[in-house]
Design a protein around this motif. Structure first.
Motif, PDB file in Angstrom:
ATOM      1  N   ALA A 115      -6.371 -10.915   3.293  1.00  0.00           N
ATOM      2  CA  ALA A 115      -5.492 -11.214   4.435  1.00  0.00           C
ATOM      3  C   ALA A 115      -6.293 -11.218   5.734  1.00  0.00           C
ATOM      4  N   ARG A 160      -9.486 -12.000   5.991  1.00  0.00           N
ATOM      5  CA  ARG A 160     -10.285 -13.241   6.017  1.00  0.00           C
ATOM      6  C   ARG A 160      -9.403 -14.431   6.357  1.00  0.00           C
ATOM      7  N   ALA A 161      -8.190 -14.445   5.795  1.00  0.00           N
ATOM      8  CA  ALA A 161      -7.258 -15.541   6.094  1.00  0.00           C
ATOM      9  C   ALA A 161      -6.948 -15.564   7.589  1.00  0.00           C
ATOM     10  N   SER A 180      -9.712 -16.904   9.529  1.00  0.00           N
ATOM     11  CA  SER A 180      -9.894 -18.332   9.310  1.00  0.00           C
ATOM     12  C   SER A 180      -8.895 -19.157  10.118  1.00  0.00           C
ATOM     13  N   ASP A 181      -7.633 -18.760  10.154  1.00  0.00           N
ATOM     14  CA  ASP A 181      -6.635 -19.519  10.913  1.00  0.00           C
ATOM     15  C   ASP A 181      -5.420 -18.644  11.206  1.00  0.00           C
ATOM     16  N   GLN A 182      -5.309 -18.219  12.447  1.00  0.00           N
ATOM     17  CA  GLN A 182      -4.218 -17.318  12.829  1.00  0.00           C
ATOM     18  C   GLN A 182      -2.851 -17.952  12.682  1.00  0.00           C
ATOM     19  N   VAL A 183      -2.746 -19.220  13.076  1.00  0.00           N
ATOM     20  CA  VAL A 183      -1.444 -19.881  13.027  1.00  0.00           C
ATOM     21  C   VAL A 183      -0.955 -19.963  11.589  1.00  0.00           C
ATOM     22  N   ALA A 184      -1.856 -20.383  10.692  1.00  0.00           N
ATOM     23  CA  ALA A 184      -1.466 -20.505   9.294  1.00  0.00           C
ATOM     24  C   ALA A 184      -1.136 -19.136   8.717  1.00  0.00           C
ATOM     25  N   ALA A 185      -1.960 -18.141   9.006  1.00  0.00           N
ATOM     26  CA  ALA A 185      -1.731 -16.799   8.469  1.00  0.00           C
ATOM     27  C   ALA A 185      -0.361 -16.300   8.909  1.00  0.00           C
ATOM     28  N   SER A 186      -0.080 -16.484  10.176  1.00  0.00           N
ATOM     29  CA  SER A 186       1.189 -16.030  10.725  1.00  0.00           C
ATOM     30  C   SER A 186       2.362 -16.753  10.057  1.00  0.00           C
ATOM     31  N   SER A 187       2.237 -18.063   9.907  1.00  0.00           N
ATOM     32  CA  SER A 187       3.303 -18.848   9.272  1.00  0.00           C
ATOM     33  C   SER A 187       3.599 -18.367   7.858  1.00  0.00           C
ATOM     34  N   LEU A 188       2.568 -17.862   7.183  1.00  0.00           N
ATOM     35  CA  LEU A 188       2.745 -17.482   5.782  1.00  0.00           C
ATOM     36  C   LEU A 188       3.181 -16.036   5.637  1.00  0.00           C
ATOM     37  N   ILE A 223       1.781 -13.259   7.246  1.00  0.00           N
ATOM     38  CA  ILE A 223       0.796 -12.224   7.539  1.00  0.00           C
ATOM     39  C   ILE A 223       0.996 -11.757   8.980  1.00  0.00           C
ATOM     40  N   ASN A 224       1.106 -10.451   9.153  1.00  0.00           N
ATOM     41  CA  ASN A 224       1.313  -9.888  10.480  1.00  0.00           C
ATOM     42  C   ASN A 224      -0.030  -9.878  11.219  1.00  0.00           C
ATOM     43  N   MET A 239      -3.263  -7.185  11.536  1.00  0.00           N
ATOM     44  CA  MET A 239      -4.591  -7.463  10.973  1.00  0.00           C
ATOM     45  C   MET A 239      -5.677  -7.218  12.026  1.00  0.00           C
TER      46      MET A 239
END
Lengths: 290, 246
Positions: free
Chosen positions: A167, A169-170, A173-181, A183-184, A188
């Motif tokens: 999580a 690393r994700a 790599s991309d905060q917007v994508a991580a957040s959308s999926l 991930i808080n 992180m």
């Protein structure tokens, strides 16, 4: 030849410690794109926490070390939560400046709490030099490097293998994508700062054992920042590789050319490499303005 | 049911990009959002998905509700927990992670909330078999079509009830485009996921959608059932071109 080998080993040992310090810069930078100018002083804070546990409270090293690491990790989470999170949405430069301020505050705080004198840290390692054939490695440097490399190894494995590491690393790599999926992302960042501070505490204990402890110890952080830039600010492997290179160069030039060259030659090499590869040895090409 | 009422949005100190836009996505339907470049399609999607703050934007008016509960101003990771997920513009894969790790990261993020998504990661590989062959490749090295499949598959692992898709056809070869759209239709049909589909390619979008909105300059200028939209002369001229010609 024996000499060169011995000097090289000592240099690589110091380089391993640089690698551990560098790791802290890289994980924060990768996750948040912030160059943490307080990292050296967070390291110093960790060293003083260990000193407090081991010398003032007279705890054995196996109790004082986890205590120092925990206290410093808490400092890291506090920095993220109280200093950097309120700056979210502002430019990265603001956050970087805030870390400068934090460095100054920590420098002053340590002097207030522990005085500005040099103090000796109670030895954490066995004090007999390590003997390899005809070579002698000073105990603190040798064992310190082993501790540093072990810490780097453990951290890299956690980063690679655990779900939390995934999580993180994700998020890097991309905060917007991580957040959308789901991930808080702020959480992180918080964990990232805690991890970086924890590695800083370990590095502080090692550096404090090799030299002595004083409030200016954090300056080594700035030299290591240069090393990390050589490796590539966003590359974990780069930080370790560059640490080893610079540690080795320092030791070898210090021995063959004299101590006054020890600070110059490695950084000349560093400058030269950066002119050819501006993003560092293993870094990704990317423009950053400060 | 996703219900957007009279929202207005700005970026920084700029002029409003959305100006009183309203739309609904009924449960289990595919709704298309059409419009020219700069009409506000992507901003609408960002507004619903809580992604405006990442672009220094914000909502200045209006409400967004999911199944009757307000969700405007809710952080994206909380929206994902409320089963609303966006596949934002540009796919936004974790490019330095493998295909498998991209999917694992999504599956992990919502673990503990409820039982694992049915079929989990394997279901995504069944939906998009091309991905299975690439599971250990870095996401950044996939072709455009595979990247889009991964982005959709990753979103699917959050087990959404509403999925927002931004330009899934962008930059894809026709054959892959078809495969991606077949996948989207199946997600809707087999799992009952409601979908808001933002598309420039109106022909493709109206092929799988039931209802459509056309927006211009930040507000809805036309809406209706797909059959009616397809028959509308303005829509045909502006968005369908000759492609649907008799």
């Amino acid at each position: 030849m024996e000499f060169l080998l011995e000097i090289s080993l000592v240099g690589l040992a110091v380089g391993g410690v640089y690698g551990l310090i560098g790791l802290g810069y890289v994980i924060v930078y990768r996750a948040t794109r912030i160059v943490n100018f307080a990292h050296g002083n967070i390291m110093m804070f960790g060293a003083y926490c260990y000193f407090t546990g081991a010398a003032v409270l007279d705890l054995p090293w196996w109790a004082a070390l986890p205590l120092a690491v925990t206290a410093t990790a808490l400092l890291g989470t506090a920095v993220e939560r109280l200093l950097l999170r309120p700056l979210e949405g502002r430019s990265q430069t603001v956050a970087v400046m805030a870390t400068f301020g934090l460095a100054a505050v920590l420098h002053g705080l340590v002097q207030l709490l522990w005085s500005a004198r040099d103090v000796f840290m109670p030895p954490i390692f066995a004090q007999q030099p390590i003997v390899l054939g005809a070579m002698y490695i000073p105990a603190n440097t040798g064992y310190g490097a082993l501790l540093a490399l072990a810490a780097v190894g453990v951290f890299l494995v956690l980063f690679r293998v655990t779900n939390l590491g995934l999580a993180m690393r994700a998020t890097a790599s991309d905060q917007v994508a991580a957040s959308s999926l789901g991930i808080n992302v702020p959480a992180m960042f918080n964990v990232t700062w805690a991890c970086a501070a924890a590695t800083a505490a370990l590095a502080g204990v090692v550096v404090g054992s090799i030299t002595t402890l004083n409030p200016n110890m954090g300056r080594i952080g700035l030299s290591v920042l240069a090393v990390v830039i050589l490796g590539g600010l966003d590359s974990l492997a780069g930080a370790i590789l560059a640490g080893l290179i610079v540690g080795w160069l320092e030791a070898v030039t210090g021995f063959y050319l004299g101590a006054s060259y020890k600070d110059v030659v490695p950084f000349l090499v560093l400058l030269t490499i950066l002119m050819v590869r501006p993003h560092g040895l293993l870094g990704a090409p990317r423009v950053e303005r400060l | 049911m996703l219900e957007v009422k009279a929202i207005e949005a700005v970026y920084g100190q700029g002029a409003p990009v959305l100006r009183g836009l309203s739309l609904r996505v009924p449960t289990g339907r595919i709704v298309a959002l059409l419009g020219a470049n700069g009409a506000g399609k992507t901003t609408t999607l960002r507004a619903i998905a809580g992604l405006l703050p990442f672009e220094r934007g914000r909502l200045t008016a209006g409400t967004i509700a999911l199944d009757g509960r307000r969700v405007d101003g809710v952080a994206p990771h909380r929206l994902a927990r409320r089963r609303l997920v966006a596949v934002p513009e540009g796919r936004r894969l974790f490019t330095d992670l493998t295909v498998d790790d991209n999917l694992r990261a999504a599956a992990w993020a919502l673990k503990g909330r409820r039982a694992r998504p049915p079929g989990g990661i394997d279901a995504v590989y069944q939906l998009f078999p091309l991905l299975a062959a690439r599971r250990n490749h870095r996401a950044g090295y996939l072709s455009g079509g595979e990247q889009q499949m991964l982005a959709i598959g990753r979103a699917l692992l959050t087990e959404p009830s509403v999925m927002l898709l931004d330009e899934p056809s962008l930059g894809l070869a026709p054959r892959l485009r078809e495969e991606v759209f077949t996948g989207i239709a199946r997600i809707n049909r087999d799992r009952g996921v409601s979908i808001l589909l933002v598309e420039q390619n109106a022909v493709l979008a109206l092929d799988i959608a039931r209802y459509g909105y056309v927006i211009e300059q930040g507000r809805v200028v036309l809406e209706g059932r797909v059959a009616d939209l397809k028959a509308n002369p303005d829509v045909r001229d502006a968005y369908l071109g000759s492609a649907t010609g008799r």
